[in-house]
Design an enzyme around this catalytic site. Structure first.
Site, PDB file in Angstrom:
ATOM      1  CE  LYS A 158       1.779   5.582   7.276  1.00 54.20           C
ATOM      2  NZ  LYS A 158       3.462   4.286   6.523  1.00 54.20           N
TER       3      LYS A 158
HETATM    4  N1  PMP Z   1       4.105  -1.765   6.281  1.00 52.75           N
HETATM    5  C1  PMP Z   1       4.526  -0.539   6.003  1.00 52.75           C
HETATM    6  C2  PMP Z   1       6.059  -0.353   6.448  1.00 52.75           C
HETATM    7  C3  PMP Z   1       3.942   0.883   5.277  1.00 52.75           C
HETATM    8  O1  PMP Z   1       4.898   1.617   5.114  1.00 52.75           O
HETATM    9  C4  PMP Z   1       3.127   0.607   5.079  1.00 52.75           C
HETATM   10  C5  PMP Z   1       2.001   1.552   4.044  1.00 52.75           C
HETATM   11  N2  PMP Z   1       1.565   2.896   4.928  1.00 52.75           N
HETATM   12  C6  PMP Z   1       2.236  -0.534   5.224  1.00 52.75           C
HETATM   13  C7  PMP Z   1       2.971  -1.666   5.810  1.00 52.75           C
HETATM   14  C8  PMP Z   1       0.592  -0.968   4.642  1.00 52.75           C
HETATM   15  O2  PMP Z   1      -0.184  -0.506   5.858  1.00 52.75           O
HETATM   16  P1  PMP Z   1      -1.514   0.392   5.020  1.00 52.75           P
HETATM   17  O3  PMP Z   1      -1.882  -0.713   4.445  1.00 52.75           O
HETATM   18  O4  PMP Z   1      -2.264   0.929   6.071  1.00 52.75           O
HETATM   19  O5  PMP Z   1      -0.958   1.541   4.022  1.00 52.75           O
END
Ligand code: PMP
Length: 305
Positions: A158
């Site tokens: 991330k």
């Molecule tokens: N894809 C992207 C590009 C994101 O920024 C997020 C948010 N973190 C997600 C998917 C979903 O991830 P999560 O459920 O862990 O928040």
């Protein structure tokens, strides 16, 4: 955002919100190498609790590992910092933002010789894609921007820099009158939203792209896998084409910020009945039961602050 009361945890100290500053020659500000998390705390009957805190911290450390950044704190310290920020700001339910970045000792693409920093902020944040969107579904545009290829940026991190692609896609979608963007991978298969994983429902089966499409391994995505299993709904990870979304019965986005948000249109084509579908509604309800502490099976996912 900068001008408000409260505290931000910065490199081991609680700092006044307005004083939580960095230098303009911060390496990450120039070159974009950094990693962050988005985490939510919910007000449960047992008190405020952070949802899947350990998994978020684990992903933050994995993101840093992929980016060759050594976070100078332990996972336990980072977990404690997040709980402390919620307590210190007296938040009942909130969004948390841990961020690790490279310091300002030296500039140049090579970051070596710089200090690695970490901060955690938290603030109240309602439905990311709007309350109405949660009920009625949102309108989505297939982006003209391609989602990252798995060997251009590292899609399981991330990473701060990954979001320039998300920002372009999101701005384009909003400028064109939509609520959010759906990005395709370099081969043209469905990848994910600008900040969400995507799911479609067809004939009672739930589908989501497998991670080779460059989508983030979302923690909400994983929560949906558990919910589907509990509800006896078949879930399949596979390559999905854009037109499979057009002819799906239902579609929805998931994410820590977006939670479970129905999609009612893609590229002005109504998905199913053009409203929140029954499977989406069931999953959405199960999700909110879990995060709000109403499902004892998942009590271990709620870290009391
Ligand atoms: N894809 C992207 C590009 C994101 O920024 C997020 C948010 N973190 C997600 C998917 C979903 O991830 P999560 O459920 O862990 O928040």
């Amino acid at each position: 955002m900068a001008d408000r009361d409260g505290k931000i945890w910065m490199d081991g100290q609680m700092v006044d919100w307005r004083d939580a500053k960095i230098h303009v020659l911060t390496h990450t500000l120039h070159y974009g190498c950094g990693a962050f998390e988005g985490v939510r705390a919910y007000k449960t009957e047992q008190g405020t609790a952070i949802f899947r805190l350990e998994e978020h911290t684990e992903r933050l450390f994995n993101s840093a590992k992929i980016l060759r950044m050594a976070i100078p704190f332990s996972k336990e310290e980072v977990n404690e910092a997040q709980k402390a920020v919620v307590r210190e700001n007296q938040l009942e339910s909130c969004y948390l933002r841990p961020l690790t970045w490279i310091g300002s000792q030296k500039l140049g693409v090579s970051p070596r010789g710089n200090q690695i920093h970490l901060m955690v902020a938290a603030w109240a944040w309602g439905a990311y894609l709007g309350e109405e969107g949660m009920q009625r579904g949102i309108r989505v545009k297939t982006s003209s921007y391609t989602r990252h290829h798995v060997n251009i940026t590292m899609t399981q991190a991330k990473a701060v820099s990954n979001y320039s692609n998300s920002i372009l896609a999101n701005m384009e979608a909003l400028d064109d009158g939509y609520d959010e963007a759906l990005l395709l991978d370099a081969s043209g298969f469905v990848s994910e939203g600008a900040g969400e994983n995507v799911f479609v429902v067809k004939n009672g089966v739930v589908y989501t792209p497998d991670l080779s499409a460059g989508a983030l391994n979302g923690i909400t995505r994983n929560t949906i896998f558990h919910i589907c299993q509990d509800l006896g709904i078949e879930l399949v990870q596979k390559r999905i084409t854009r037109d499979e979304v057009y002819i799906a019965d239902e579609a929805f986005f998931t994410g820590t910020a977006a939670e479970v948000t129905p999609i009612r249109e893609l590229d002005r084509i109504a998905i199913g009945a053009g409203s929140r579908g029954p499977v989406t509604e069931k999953i959405q309800k199960a999700f909110f039961d879990i995060v709000n502490g109403r499902n004892p099976k998942y009590a271990h996912w709620l870290a009391k602050v």
